[in-house]
Scaffold this motif. Structure first.
Motif, short mmCIF file in Angstrom:
data_model
loop_
_atom_site.label_atom_id
_atom_site.label_comp_id
_atom_site.label_asym_id
_atom_site.label_seq_id
_atom_site.Cartn_x
_atom_site.Cartn_y
_atom_site.Cartn_z
N UNK A 29 0.86 -1.17 0.00
CA UNK A 29 0.00 0.00 0.00
C UNK A 29 0.90 1.23 0.00
N UNK A 30 0.39 2.33 -0.51
CA UNK A 30 1.17 3.57 -0.48
C UNK A 30 0.20 4.75 -0.61
N UNK A 31 0.25 5.67 0.36
CA UNK A 31 -0.68 6.80 0.37
C UNK A 31 0.03 8.15 0.30
N UNK A 32 1.32 8.12 -0.01
CA UNK A 32 2.08 9.38 -0.06
C UNK A 32 2.94 9.35 -1.32
N UNK A 33 2.49 10.09 -2.35
CA UNK A 33 3.26 10.18 -3.58
C UNK A 33 2.86 11.43 -4.36
N UNK A 34 3.80 11.90 -5.16
CA UNK A 34 3.66 13.18 -5.86
C UNK A 34 3.97 13.00 -7.34
N UNK A 35 3.17 13.66 -8.17
CA UNK A 35 3.38 13.60 -9.62
C UNK A 35 3.50 15.02 -10.18
N UNK A 36 3.27 15.19 -11.46
CA UNK A 36 3.52 16.48 -12.11
C UNK A 36 2.63 17.61 -11.60
N UNK A 37 1.56 17.27 -10.88
CA UNK A 37 0.69 18.33 -10.37
C UNK A 37 1.38 19.19 -9.31
N UNK A 38 2.43 18.65 -8.69
CA UNK A 38 3.19 19.45 -7.74
C UNK A 38 4.67 19.29 -8.04
N UNK A 39 5.44 18.75 -7.12
CA UNK A 39 6.89 18.67 -7.32
C UNK A 39 7.37 17.30 -7.75
N UNK A 40 6.45 16.42 -8.12
CA UNK A 40 6.84 15.12 -8.63
C UNK A 40 6.97 15.13 -10.14
N UNK A 41 7.29 13.98 -10.70
CA UNK A 41 7.42 13.83 -12.14
C UNK A 41 6.53 12.68 -12.60
N UNK A 42 6.02 12.80 -13.81
CA UNK A 42 5.22 11.72 -14.37
C UNK A 42 3.73 11.97 -14.22
N UNK A 43 2.99 11.25 -15.03
CA UNK A 43 1.53 11.32 -15.02
C UNK A 43 0.98 10.43 -13.90
N UNK A 44 -0.14 10.81 -13.30
CA UNK A 44 -0.75 9.94 -12.30
C UNK A 44 -0.97 8.52 -12.80
N UNK A 45 -1.35 8.39 -14.06
CA UNK A 45 -1.61 7.05 -14.60
C UNK A 45 -0.34 6.20 -14.63
N UNK A 46 0.82 6.84 -14.77
CA UNK A 46 2.08 6.10 -14.73
C UNK A 46 2.24 5.40 -13.38
N UNK A 47 1.86 6.10 -12.31
CA UNK A 47 1.97 5.53 -10.97
C UNK A 47 0.98 4.38 -10.80
N UNK A 48 -0.21 4.54 -11.35
CA UNK A 48 -1.21 3.48 -11.26
C UNK A 48 -0.71 2.22 -11.96
N UNK A 49 -0.22 2.37 -13.17
CA UNK A 49 0.25 1.22 -13.93
C UNK A 49 1.39 0.50 -13.23
#
Length: 280
Positions: free
Chosen positions: A4-24
């Motif tokens: 499980x993981x409930x703490x992650x960041x994507x391009x909407x803030x200071x992370x990289x990548x699309x949210x769907x990339x994390x899902x896949x």
């Protein structure tokens, strides 16, 4: 161990990548559930929180992904929301208008009393030094007292589901540059803070992000604090604070082993839209 993981960041803030990339990637790794937790917008100019105009788009995209992948993984909508005294906090009314499944409450910003500035405790060593010198008269332990007081205020006023990286202030404290964690003044603040967290039944995350990104050699929080959480029966869970897809499950096995070595055999996770315990 289920993942499980409930703490992650994507391009909407200071992370990289699309949210769907994390899902896949989460599906590839066999995760049971994940939660997105982009940094909520703040009124203080910065380069790492979400822009206000993107908030509705973020919510819509995560909800769309939840429906698209509902047969493969549980996806939850969250935010990492800063507590900034007299400015904002996870309990603000605006967040009640968003269909959030959970939130992470964190303290990054510290006020500089003479200038009105807000600096962040985890940007770099020089900025941390500036906070201590200009905001707290050069007294590291006065700064520590203020930092943990803010966390306690956040917990009591907002009751976030998870307290993010509890001891984030150690990020640039290599070789005890600014303070010692075994100093009674530091230990006292941790004890006071854990007592409040326990009273409000808040989850303390074991955040592996500082280790996977090479900043520190020990997770947030330090192992001695993990032991105190066990003694106080404070629920914990393992999160990666991933800013790139490759760190989605960074150090999870090692973190789980450390928890088990300290007598913690389960973590509290969001599954089936309820907070439940899962064996490590």
């Amino acid at each position: 161990m289920d993942l499980f993981n409930y703490h992650m960041h994507n391009h909407y803030c200071d992370g990289k990548g699309e949210p769907e990339d994390f899902v896949k990637r989460a599906i590839e790794l066999g995760f049971k559930a994940i939660g997105f937790s982009s940094h909520a917008p703040v009124a203080i100019p910065n380069e790492w929180t979400m822009n206000q105009e993107n908030l509705s788009k973020y919510v819509e995209e995560i909800m769309t992904l939840r429906e698209k992948y509902k047969d493969k993984i549980e996806i939850y909508l969250g935010l990492e929301i800063d507590y900034i005294k007299n400015l904002m906090g996870p309990g603000d009314e605006i967040y009640k208008t968003i269909p959030l499944d959970y939130c992470i409450g964190s303290v990054h910003f510290m006020p500089i009393k003479d200038t009105g500035e807000y600096l962040t405790v985890d940007y770099n060593e020089d900025e941390l030094r500036s906070i201590i010198e200009n905001g707290y008269d050069g007294d590291s332990y006065k700064f520590i007292q203020a930092y943990y007081a803010f966390i306690r205020e956040m917990v009591e006023s907002s009751r976030p589901d998870i307290v993010g990286h509890l001891d984030l202030i150690k990020k640039f404290n290599k070789n005890n540059l600014f303070f010692r964690e075994d100093d009674p003044r530091y230990v006292e603040q941790i004890e006071k803070t854990l007592k409040v967290i326990k009273e409000d039944d808040i989850i303390v995350e074991v955040n592996t992000g500082g280790v996977t990104r090479g900043y520190i050699s020990e997770y947030y929080p330090s192992e001695w604090i993990i032991r105190r959480c066990k003694e106080l029966d404070i629920p914990m869970n393992i999160n990666s604070d991933a800013h790139v897809v490759d760190n989605l499950a960074g150090c999870f096995k090692e973190a789980a082993e450390q928890l088990k070595q300290n007598g913690i055999t389960e973590q509290k996770v969001l599954l089936g839209h309820n907070w439940v315990y899962s064996k490590l």
